[in-house]
Write a protein that holds these residues in place. Sequence first.
Motif, PDB file in Angstrom:
ATOM      1  N   ALA A  53       9.535  -4.311  -8.636  1.00  0.00           N
ATOM      2  CA  ALA A  53       9.567  -4.206  -7.179  1.00  0.00           C
ATOM      3  C   ALA A  53      10.632  -3.200  -6.766  1.00  0.00           C
ATOM      4  O   ALA A  53      10.428  -2.443  -5.815  1.00  0.00           O
ATOM      5  N   GLY A  54      11.737  -3.174  -7.463  1.00  0.00           N
ATOM      6  CA  GLY A  54      12.792  -2.202  -7.169  1.00  0.00           C
ATOM      7  C   GLY A  54      12.303  -0.778  -7.374  1.00  0.00           C
ATOM      8  O   GLY A  54      12.633   0.120  -6.611  1.00  0.00           O
ATOM      9  N   GLN A  55      11.487  -0.569  -8.376  1.00  0.00           N
ATOM     10  CA  GLN A  55      10.949   0.771  -8.626  1.00  0.00           C
ATOM     11  C   GLN A  55       9.982   1.180  -7.515  1.00  0.00           C
ATOM     12  O   GLN A  55       9.981   2.313  -7.062  1.00  0.00           O
ATOM     13  N   PHE A  56       9.155   0.260  -7.071  1.00  0.00           N
ATOM     14  CA  PHE A  56       8.182   0.586  -6.036  1.00  0.00           C
ATOM     15  C   PHE A  56       8.832   0.762  -4.677  1.00  0.00           C
ATOM     16  O   PHE A  56       8.350   1.525  -3.852  1.00  0.00           O
ATOM     17  N   GLU A  57       9.921   0.068  -4.427  1.00  0.00           N
ATOM     18  CA  GLU A  57      10.611   0.215  -3.148  1.00  0.00           C
ATOM     19  C   GLU A  57      11.154   1.628  -2.982  1.00  0.00           C
ATOM     20  O   GLU A  57      11.145   2.169  -1.894  1.00  0.00           O
ATOM     21  N   THR A  58      11.591   2.245  -4.054  1.00  0.00           N
ATOM     22  CA  THR A  58      12.111   3.608  -3.945  1.00  0.00           C
ATOM     23  C   THR A  58      10.997   4.574  -3.571  1.00  0.00           C
ATOM     24  O   THR A  58      11.217   5.524  -2.836  1.00  0.00           O
ATOM     25  N   PHE A  59       9.786   4.320  -4.051  1.00  0.00           N
ATOM     26  CA  PHE A  59       8.674   5.203  -3.705  1.00  0.00           C
ATOM     27  C   PHE A  59       8.255   5.010  -2.250  1.00  0.00           C
ATOM     28  O   PHE A  59       7.860   5.955  -1.592  1.00  0.00           O
ATOM     29  N   GLU A  60       8.321   3.791  -1.755  1.00  0.00           N
ATOM     30  CA  GLU A  60       7.924   3.525  -0.378  1.00  0.00           C
ATOM     31  C   GLU A  60       8.869   4.140   0.627  1.00  0.00           C
ATOM     32  O   GLU A  60       8.474   4.472   1.738  1.00  0.00           O
ATOM     33  N   GLU A  61      10.127   4.302   0.265  1.00  0.00           N
ATOM     34  CA  GLU A  61      11.103   4.847   1.190  1.00  0.00           C
ATOM     35  C   GLU A  61      10.953   6.352   1.375  1.00  0.00           C
ATOM     36  O   GLU A  61      11.425   6.909   2.357  1.00  0.00           O
ATOM     37  N   GLU A  62      10.276   7.019   0.446  1.00  0.00           N
ATOM     38  CA  GLU A  62      10.079   8.456   0.569  1.00  0.00           C
ATOM     39  C   GLU A  62       9.115   8.740   1.714  1.00  0.00           C
ATOM     40  O   GLU A  62       8.189   7.989   1.988  1.00  0.00           O
ATOM     41  N   ALA A  63       9.315   9.860   2.362  1.00  0.00           N
ATOM     42  CA  ALA A  63       8.447  10.264   3.465  1.00  0.00           C
ATOM     43  C   ALA A  63       7.082  10.656   2.893  1.00  0.00           C
ATOM     44  O   ALA A  63       6.998  11.176   1.781  1.00  0.00           O
ATOM     45  N   PRO A  64       6.036  10.429   3.662  1.00  0.00           N
ATOM     46  CA  PRO A  64       4.697  10.816   3.174  1.00  0.00           C
ATOM     47  C   PRO A  64       4.586  12.338   3.084  1.00  0.00           C
ATOM     48  O   PRO A  64       5.290  13.062   3.793  1.00  0.00           O
ATOM     49  N   PRO A  65       3.725  12.815   2.249  1.00  0.00           N
ATOM     50  CA  PRO A  65       3.545  14.279   2.128  1.00  0.00           C
ATOM     51  C   PRO A  65       3.122  14.879   3.468  1.00  0.00           C
ATOM     52  O   PRO A  65       2.529  14.210   4.305  1.00  0.00           O
ATOM     53  N   PRO A  66       3.402  16.152   3.662  1.00  0.00           N
ATOM     54  CA  PRO A  66       3.110  16.797   4.955  1.00  0.00           C
ATOM     55  C   PRO A  66       1.639  16.801   5.348  1.00  0.00           C
ATOM     56  O   PRO A  66       1.310  16.911   6.510  1.00  0.00           O
ATOM     57  N   HIS A  67       0.718  16.673   4.421  1.00  0.00           N
ATOM     58  CA  HIS A  67      -0.692  16.760   4.784  1.00  0.00           C
ATOM     59  C   HIS A  67      -1.205  15.482   5.456  1.00  0.00           C
ATOM     60  O   HIS A  67      -2.356  15.435   5.844  1.00  0.00           O
ATOM     61  N   TYR A  68      -0.391  14.451   5.652  1.00  0.00           N
ATOM     62  CA  TYR A  68      -0.845  13.240   6.333  1.00  0.00           C
ATOM     63  C   TYR A  68      -0.722  13.390   7.804  1.00  0.00           C
ATOM     64  O   TYR A  68       0.082  13.691   8.478  1.00  0.00           O
TER      65      TYR A  68
END
Length: 68
Positions: A53-68
């Motif tokens: 869960a700690g690993q996935f939380e770091t990915f969720e905090e990143e901003a979505p790519p510009p194409h969204y």
Amino acid sequence: MNLEERVTDLESRLAFQDDTIQALNDVLVEQQRVVERLQLQMAALLKRQEEMAGQFETFEEEAPPPHY
């Protein structure tokens, strides 16, 4: 039923009860071992889940790519 027959009957019952108690105790000891093993496995799984869960939380905090 005379006294000797009664004593023999009681001794027979006692032997049967002793055997039953020992069998139940053996099952109880084995079940306790299983419970302890399962508790250790559960603790390991919870720790692994928290790490994942700690690993996935770091990915969720990143901003979505510009194409969204």
